[in-house]
Scaffold this motif. Structure first.
Motif, PDB file in Angstrom:
ATOM      1  N   GLY A 179       8.283  -3.065  -5.293  1.00 45.79           N
ATOM      2  CA  GLY A 179       7.968  -3.739  -3.515  1.00 45.79           C
ATOM      3  C   GLY A 179       6.902  -4.179  -2.752  1.00 45.79           C
ATOM      4  N   ALA A 180       6.302  -4.636  -4.647  1.00 45.31           N
ATOM      5  CA  ALA A 180       5.461  -6.012  -4.550  1.00 45.31           C
ATOM      6  C   ALA A 180       5.579  -7.710  -3.343  1.00 45.31           C
ATOM      7  N   PRO A 181       4.910  -7.786  -2.065  1.00 40.47           N
ATOM      8  CA  PRO A 181       5.076  -9.235  -1.878  1.00 40.47           C
ATOM      9  C   PRO A 181       5.273 -10.593  -2.053  1.00 40.47           C
ATOM     10  N   VAL A 182       6.691 -10.684  -2.598  1.00 40.79           N
ATOM     11  CA  VAL A 182       6.849 -12.299  -2.770  1.00 40.79           C
ATOM     12  C   VAL A 182       7.114 -13.707  -2.152  1.00 40.79           C
ATOM     13  N   LEU A 183       5.742 -14.672  -2.242  1.00 36.54           N
ATOM     14  CA  LEU A 183       5.774 -15.263  -0.819  1.00 36.54           C
ATOM     15  C   LEU A 183       6.559 -16.304  -1.032  1.00 36.54           C
ATOM     16  N   ASP A 184       6.677 -16.736  -0.243  1.00 41.02           N
ATOM     17  CA  ASP A 184       8.306 -18.038  -0.362  1.00 41.02           C
ATOM     18  C   ASP A 184       7.156 -19.344  -0.408  1.00 41.02           C
ATOM     19  N   GLY A 185       7.984 -20.210  -1.440  1.00 36.55           N
ATOM     20  CA  GLY A 185       7.151 -21.896  -1.490  1.00 36.55           C
ATOM     21  C   GLY A 185       6.044 -21.659  -2.780  1.00 36.55           C
ATOM     22  N   ALA A 186       5.852 -20.043  -3.400  1.00 32.15           N
ATOM     23  CA  ALA A 186       4.870 -20.807  -4.112  1.00 32.15           C
ATOM     24  C   ALA A 186       5.519 -21.539  -5.885  1.00 32.15           C
ATOM     25  N   VAL A 187       4.542 -21.366  -6.337  1.00 33.80           N
ATOM     26  CA  VAL A 187       5.357 -23.067  -7.338  1.00 33.80           C
ATOM     27  C   VAL A 187       5.695 -22.298  -8.866  1.00 33.80           C
TER      28      VAL A 187
ATOM     29  N   PRO B 275      -9.183  -0.083  -3.235  1.00 29.81           N
ATOM     30  CA  PRO B 275      -7.989   1.153  -4.316  1.00 29.81           C
ATOM     31  C   PRO B 275      -6.460   0.903  -3.682  1.00 29.81           C
ATOM     32  N   THR B 276      -6.499  -0.209  -2.544  1.00 30.80           N
ATOM     33  CA  THR B 276      -4.781  -0.833  -2.792  1.00 30.80           C
ATOM     34  C   THR B 276      -4.262  -0.793  -4.460  1.00 30.80           C
ATOM     35  N   PHE B 277      -4.774  -1.862  -4.403  1.00 33.37           N
ATOM     36  CA  PHE B 277      -4.721  -2.404  -5.632  1.00 33.37           C
ATOM     37  C   PHE B 277      -4.467  -1.861  -7.153  1.00 33.37           C
ATOM     38  N   THR B 278      -6.319  -0.841  -6.573  1.00 32.35           N
ATOM     39  CA  THR B 278      -6.113   0.567  -7.952  1.00 32.35           C
ATOM     40  C   THR B 278      -4.651   1.807  -7.750  1.00 32.35           C
ATOM     41  N   HIS B 279      -4.208   1.543  -6.817  1.00 32.95           N
ATOM     42  CA  HIS B 279      -3.429   2.736  -6.840  1.00 32.95           C
ATOM     43  C   HIS B 279      -1.616   2.178  -6.939  1.00 32.95           C
ATOM     44  N   GLY B 280      -2.049   0.452  -6.751  1.00 34.94           N
ATOM     45  CA  GLY B 280      -0.296   0.165  -6.426  1.00 34.94           C
ATOM     46  C   GLY B 280       0.255   0.567  -7.988  1.00 34.94           C
TER      47      GLY B 280
ATOM     48  N   SER C  86       0.783  -1.691  -0.221  1.00 35.19           N
ATOM     49  CA  SER C  86      -0.526   0.025   0.104  1.00 35.19           C
ATOM     50  C   SER C  86       1.101   1.074   0.273  1.00 35.19           C
ATOM     51  N   ALA C  87       0.068   2.661  -0.392  1.00 33.76           N
ATOM     52  CA  ALA C  87       1.066   3.673  -0.030  1.00 33.76           C
ATOM     53  C   ALA C  87       2.212   4.390   0.892  1.00 33.76           C
ATOM     54  N   ASP C  88       1.197   3.269   2.998  1.00 40.90           N
ATOM     55  CA  ASP C  88       1.796   3.351   3.489  1.00 40.90           C
ATOM     56  C   ASP C  88       3.236   2.976   3.676  1.00 40.90           C
ATOM     57  N   GLY C  89       2.637   1.561   2.699  1.00 40.55           N
ATOM     58  CA  GLY C  89       4.267   0.613   3.129  1.00 40.55           C
ATOM     59  C   GLY C  89       3.478  -0.872   3.653  1.00 40.55           C
TER      60      GLY C  89
END
Length: 158
Positions: A102-110, A59-64, A24-27
């Motif tokens: 800055g998008a989080p990438v999750l560990d363990g994803a295929v 709103p977070t996904f729209t503005h990210g 999000s905009a605020d981190g």
């Protein structure tokens, strides 16, 4: 045709399970479980997913500027359920790294698609997001988590 009939018919399409993540905009970290994911184009590399207009995270996904689409592994059912649960800290205790924008990438994803937030289309009660893939990774041979008929599977019964 009523909406329950439509939903039941859609549930007969087996899909993978993703967690879409954004900063999000605020981190702050935002993520949600979704199975509305699809490829769009190889050149340029584009993918799409959709989100309900009533979702609090819209709103977070729209503005990210960027988001990550994390395709879950067969052993990540609890993670899928966690990111589908409301009013909890979905990232508490979850291992992740910072991806594109800055998008989080999750560990363990295929597989993971790190996307620039290219465009959006409002259709019905959802917004369709089209992302331009800047980076992607995959784990060949890893088993995906599957969703079918309202249930999770690690493989579909024959």
């Amino acid at each position: 045709m009523d909406s329950q009939q439509f939903r039941a018919a859609l549930g007969m399409f087996a899909t993978g399970v993703t967690i879409i993540t954004v900063r999000s905009a605020d981190g702050g970290l935002v993520g949600l479980t979704a199975n509305s994911f699809n490829s769009v184009s190889l050149e340029p590399p584009l993918v799409l997913w959709s989100l309900a207009r009533r979702a609090g995270s819209l709103p977070t996904f729209t503005h990210g500027s960027h988001y990550a689409i994390n395709i879950l592994a067969a052993d990540q059912k609890e993670l899928a359920q966690r990111f589908a649960t409301r009013d909890i800290d979905r990232f508490a205790g979850v291992a992740w790294r910072e991806g594109a924008g800055g998008a989080p990438v999750l560990d363990g994803a295929v597989a993971v698609f790190e996307c620039a937030n290219r465009s959006r289309y409002e259709e019905g009660d959802h917004v369709i997001f089209v992302g331009e893939v800047e980076r992607c990774t995959s784990r060949p041979g890893a088993q995906p988590l599957i969703f079918h008929g309202g249930r999770y599977f690690t493989e579909l019964p024959i």
